[in-house]
Enzyme design. Structure first.
Site, PDB file in Angstrom:
ATOM      1  N   TYR A 142       0.817  -1.214   0.000  1.00 43.05           N
ATOM      2  CA  TYR A 142       0.000   0.000   0.000  1.00 43.05           C
ATOM      3  C   TYR A 142       0.853   1.269   0.000  1.00 43.05           C
ATOM      4  O   TYR A 142       0.400   2.319  -0.424  1.00 43.05           O
ATOM      5  CB  TYR A 142      -0.920   0.029   1.233  1.00 43.05           C
ATOM      6  CG  TYR A 142      -2.261  -0.626   1.022  1.00 43.05           C
ATOM      7  CD1 TYR A 142      -2.335  -1.963   0.651  1.00 43.05           C
ATOM      8  CD2 TYR A 142      -3.445   0.080   1.195  1.00 43.05           C
ATOM      9  CE1 TYR A 142      -3.560  -2.573   0.463  1.00 43.05           C
ATOM     10  CE2 TYR A 142      -4.675  -0.519   1.022  1.00 43.05           C
ATOM     11  CZ  TYR A 142      -4.731  -1.848   0.655  1.00 43.05           C
ATOM     12  OH  TYR A 142      -5.945  -2.446   0.460  1.00 43.05           O
ATOM     13  N   LYS A 193       3.131 -15.245   1.914  1.00 37.38           N
ATOM     14  CA  LYS A 193       3.477 -16.103   0.780  1.00 37.38           C
ATOM     15  C   LYS A 193       4.986 -16.298   0.786  1.00 37.38           C
ATOM     16  O   LYS A 193       5.698 -15.851  -0.128  1.00 37.38           O
ATOM     17  CB  LYS A 193       3.006 -15.463  -0.531  1.00 37.38           C
ATOM     18  CG  LYS A 193       1.499 -15.531  -0.748  1.00 37.38           C
ATOM     19  CD  LYS A 193       1.010 -16.902  -1.225  1.00 37.38           C
ATOM     20  CE  LYS A 193       1.395 -17.158  -2.659  1.00 37.38           C
ATOM     21  NZ  LYS A 193       0.981 -18.523  -3.086  1.00 37.38           N
ATOM     22  N   ASP A 226      -2.851 -17.990   0.402  1.00 40.77           N
ATOM     23  CA  ASP A 226      -3.871 -18.577  -0.494  1.00 40.77           C
ATOM     24  C   ASP A 226      -4.543 -19.768   0.185  1.00 40.77           C
ATOM     25  O   ASP A 226      -5.763 -19.923   0.146  1.00 40.77           O
ATOM     26  CB  ASP A 226      -3.259 -18.955  -1.859  1.00 40.77           C
ATOM     27  CG  ASP A 226      -2.039 -19.849  -1.755  1.00 40.77           C
ATOM     28  OD1 ASP A 226      -1.444 -19.950  -0.661  1.00 40.77           O
ATOM     29  OD2 ASP A 226      -1.667 -20.472  -2.769  1.00 40.77           O
ATOM     30  N   ASP A 250      -6.336  -7.120   3.677  1.00 45.33           N
ATOM     31  CA  ASP A 250      -7.472  -6.481   3.002  1.00 45.33           C
ATOM     32  C   ASP A 250      -8.377  -7.548   2.395  1.00 45.33           C
ATOM     33  O   ASP A 250      -9.598  -7.541   2.583  1.00 45.33           O
ATOM     34  CB  ASP A 250      -6.944  -5.537   1.911  1.00 45.33           C
ATOM     35  CG  ASP A 250      -8.063  -4.789   1.215  1.00 45.33           C
ATOM     36  OD1 ASP A 250      -8.966  -4.295   1.908  1.00 45.33           O
ATOM     37  OD2 ASP A 250      -8.043  -4.718  -0.031  1.00 45.33           O
ATOM     38  N   ASP A 254     -12.146  -9.274   4.027  1.00 44.26           N
ATOM     39  CA  ASP A 254     -13.435  -9.247   3.321  1.00 44.26           C
ATOM     40  C   ASP A 254     -14.022 -10.649   3.239  1.00 44.26           C
ATOM     41  O   ASP A 254     -15.226 -10.852   3.400  1.00 44.26           O
ATOM     42  CB  ASP A 254     -13.273  -8.697   1.894  1.00 44.26           C
ATOM     43  CG  ASP A 254     -13.609  -7.207   1.803  1.00 44.26           C
ATOM     44  OD1 ASP A 254     -13.503  -6.522   2.849  1.00 44.26           O
ATOM     45  OD2 ASP A 254     -13.963  -6.737   0.710  1.00 44.26           O
TER      46      ASP A 254
HETATM   47  C1  IPM Z   1     -10.485  -1.393   3.660  1.00 42.42           C
HETATM   48  C2  IPM Z   1     -10.745  -0.733   2.331  1.00 42.42           C
HETATM   49  C3  IPM Z   1      -9.603   0.241   2.077  1.00 42.42           C
HETATM   50  C4  IPM Z   1      -8.340  -0.551   1.913  1.00 42.42           C
HETATM   51  C5  IPM Z   1      -9.828   1.204   0.907  1.00 42.42           C
HETATM   52  C6  IPM Z   1     -11.118   1.975   1.044  1.00 42.42           C
HETATM   53  C7  IPM Z   1      -8.666   2.134   0.752  1.00 42.42           C
HETATM   54  O1  IPM Z   1     -10.900  -1.698   1.337  1.00 42.42           O
HETATM   55  O2  IPM Z   1     -10.382  -0.683   4.669  1.00 42.42           O
HETATM   56  O3  IPM Z   1     -10.401  -2.624   3.687  1.00 42.42           O
HETATM   57  O4  IPM Z   1      -8.051  -1.088   0.827  1.00 42.42           O
HETATM   58  O5  IPM Z   1      -7.609  -0.678   2.898  1.00 42.42           O
HETATM   59 MG    MG Z   2     -10.893  -3.698   2.047  1.00 42.72          MG
END
Ligand code: IPM
Ligand code: MG
Length: 369
Positions: A142, A193, A226, A250, A254
């Site tokens: 990032y 990884k 993975d 990230d 999710d």
């Molecule tokens: C998160 C989001 C952020 C990230 C974006 C909005 C920059 O996806 O907080 O997970 O990628 O970190």
């Molecule tokens: Mg995210």
């Protein structure tokens, strides 16, 4: 003694709507529990760009550095998709994370019993699930340099980002994962990884070093990221605390979020090193985004944002019992059948609005006294 201070940055899309419900909860704590906060509000993301031409004004940044905790709603929306990269709404959020040095991002994935049917996975796989992803938040790909889009030698272009981690960056986030594990079930799984990336090899070695030298009482395992993604949907209850880098975190968070049925349920805390007052620099935000498709319709689920405030009570203000009170109130309203639109199962029913969900939770808090 002065009241603890909160900076509210509601942001874009559904951010202001869900944050309105958090403000009710903050008000409730003042009225009913004598717990007062000095609350200030400001802009972040697209709305800040509209006003100031930048997704985060320097004054807002300075204020964020002063307060005891920042509560953030969400940033972004289609209106801003074509802005220059440097002023995109997300840059505001990333600047907060970087300048506040919020290196440890806690993303719990917890399945409320009442919602076990909402997951896309079978009920027995996720019922009772309670895992915590610790994501490194201020380094890795990032932020690594070099980065950019450059002309290449063949008349084309090359896009570059750099995955980069130092010993200190890995060790400090590992410590924060081990500390959490000591408050939970003494179990950490680290994901990278190491089979293809040198930064992954370093990650594995440094996490192991912190374990061997400082936290030998915690069980540590390593997994390729993975495989970790696969194991998260196969049998997520094998995990307790997962520690991983910025980008894998990230993605994996999710994935873990969806295990619980709805992104609308999941809070997060981003923590830095403790200040002179012993409090970590901290920012709390729901994991869901700005959801522009439902913004302004009253469909948003405020629970993730309210649970983020509960995390603030626990991690910034040492009010773990009050945090539990909020979590229990939410558990209760869900068990009683309160559902926002995102929580409508196959059998239908009528969803309640964002405000109604907030009011229902307030009623449950009243009943907890
Ligand atoms: C998160 C989001 C952020 C990230 C974006 C909005 C920059 O996806 O907080 O997970 O990628 O970190
Ligand atoms: Mg995210």
């Amino acid at each position: 003694m002065a009241n603890p201070s909160l900076l509210i940055l509601a942001g874009d899309g559904i951010g202001p709507e869900v944050m309105a419900e958090v403000k009710k909860i903050i008000g409730w704590f003042g009225d009913k529990r004598g717990i007062h906060f000095d609350v200030s509000e400001d802009l972040v993301g697209g709305c800040a760009y509209d006003q100031h031409g930048t997704p985060l004004h320097d004054k807002t940044m300075a204020r964020a550095m002063e307060v005891d905790a920042v509560l953030l709603g969400a940033v972004g929306g289609p209106k801003y998709d074509n802005l220059d990269f440097s002023v995109k709404p997300e840059r505001g959020l990333l600047r907060l994370r970087k300048e506040m040095d919020l290196f440890s991002n806690l993303r719990p994935a917890q399945c409320f019993d009442a919602l076990a049917d909402f997951s896309s996975l079978k009920k027995d796989i996720i019922a009772g699930l309670d895992i915590m992803i610790v994501r490194e938040l201020t380094s890795g790909v990032y932020f690594g340099e070099p980065r950019g889009i450059f002309p290449d030698n063949e008349g084309g272009r090359v896009g570059i980002n750099t995955q980069r981690y130092t010993t200190d960056e890995i060790r400090r986030v590992a410590r924060s994962a081990f500390e959490l594990a000591r408050r939970r079930n003494y179990k950490v799984c680290s994901m990278e990884k190491a089979n293809v990336m040198e930064s992954g090899i370093l990650w594995r070695e440094e996490v192991q070093w912190v374990h061997d030298n400082e936290y030998p009482d915690v069980e540590l395992s390593h997994m390729y990221a993975d495989n970790g993604a696969m194991q998260l949907v196969r049998w997520p209850k094998q995990f307790d605390v997962i520690v991983t880098d910025n980008l894998f975190g990230d993605v994996l968070s999710d994935c873990a979020a969806m295990l619980t049925g709805s992104l609308g349920m999941l809070p997060s805390a981003s923590l830095g090193a403790p200040d002179t007052n012993g409090r970590p620099k901290a920012l709390y935000e729901p994991v869901h985004g700005s959801a522009p498709d439902i913004a302004g319709t009253g469909k948003a689920n405020p629970i993730a944002c309210i649970l983020s405030f509960a995390m603030a009570l626990r991690y910034s203000f040492d009010l773990g019992d009050e945090a539990t009170r909020v979590e229990k109130a939410i558990e209760k309203v869900l068990a009683d059948g309160a559902r926002t639109a995102d929580l409508m199962g196959k059998d239908g029913g009528t969803p309640i609005s964002t405000t109604e969900m907030g009011d229902t939770i307030i009623a449950a808090l009243d009943a907890s006294l």
